[in-house]
Design a protein around this motif. Sequence first.
Motif, PDB file in Angstrom:
ATOM      1  N   MET A  24      -0.815 -22.426  -2.716  1.00  0.00           N
ATOM      2  CA  MET A  24       0.494 -21.981  -3.153  1.00  0.00           C
ATOM      3  C   MET A  24       1.363 -21.588  -1.961  1.00  0.00           C
ATOM      4  N   GLU A  25       0.735 -20.995  -0.951  1.00  0.00           N
ATOM      5  CA  GLU A  25       1.499 -20.577   0.225  1.00  0.00           C
ATOM      6  C   GLU A  25       2.136 -21.768   0.924  1.00  0.00           C
ATOM      7  N   LEU A  26       1.422 -22.881   0.982  1.00  0.00           N
ATOM      8  CA  LEU A  26       1.948 -24.071   1.650  1.00  0.00           C
ATOM      9  C   LEU A  26       3.179 -24.607   0.916  1.00  0.00           C
ATOM     10  N   ILE A  27       3.138 -24.608  -0.396  1.00  0.00           N
ATOM     11  CA  ILE A  27       4.274 -25.098  -1.182  1.00  0.00           C
ATOM     12  C   ILE A  27       5.502 -24.231  -0.929  1.00  0.00           C
ATOM     13  N   ILE A  28       5.311 -22.927  -0.894  1.00  0.00           N
ATOM     14  CA  ILE A  28       6.424 -22.015  -0.625  1.00  0.00           C
ATOM     15  C   ILE A  28       7.001 -22.292   0.760  1.00  0.00           C
ATOM     16  N   SER A  29       6.136 -22.486   1.737  1.00  0.00           N
ATOM     17  CA  SER A  29       6.596 -22.762   3.104  1.00  0.00           C
ATOM     18  C   SER A  29       7.360 -24.078   3.183  1.00  0.00           C
ATOM     19  N   LEU A  30       6.856 -25.097   2.512  1.00  0.00           N
ATOM     20  CA  LEU A  30       7.521 -26.404   2.545  1.00  0.00           C
ATOM     21  C   LEU A  30       8.896 -26.364   1.890  1.00  0.00           C
ATOM     22  N   LEU A  31       8.975 -25.726   0.736  1.00  0.00           N
ATOM     23  CA  LEU A  31      10.265 -25.637   0.041  1.00  0.00           C
ATOM     24  C   LEU A  31      11.268 -24.798   0.826  1.00  0.00           C
ATOM     25  N   SER A  32      10.815 -23.661   1.348  1.00  0.00           N
ATOM     26  CA  SER A  32      11.746 -22.832   2.116  1.00  0.00           C
ATOM     27  C   SER A  32      12.112 -23.504   3.436  1.00  0.00           C
ATOM     28  N   GLY A  33      11.226 -24.324   3.978  1.00  0.00           N
ATOM     29  CA  GLY A  33      11.557 -25.090   5.177  1.00  0.00           C
ATOM     30  C   GLY A  33      12.649 -26.103   4.914  1.00  0.00           C
TER      31      GLY A  33
END
Length: 91
Positions: free
Chosen positions: A1-10
Amino acid sequence: MELIISLLSGAVGGNVAGGLLKNLNQGTLINSLAGVVGGGLGGQILGALGAGGAATGGMDIGAIVSQVAGGGVGGGVLLAVVGIIKNMMAK
């Protein structure tokens, strides 16, 4: 889940940086792609340093904010690097 948040916010960070830095703007698609890559890298670096949510194993509000901030900044920074390199190659 953390990776998805990072990708979207990126992706968001890349587009915000492109909007603010008009001379480094590469268009929505390239801004988003550079942002996604930069956000993923930024989130992973924060996680490795223990500032992300993955180190503690929790998904509290602090971990989410940390991932959003790291992803957004990473996306913006990578877009700036891509824009500078592209502008240097065009000269």
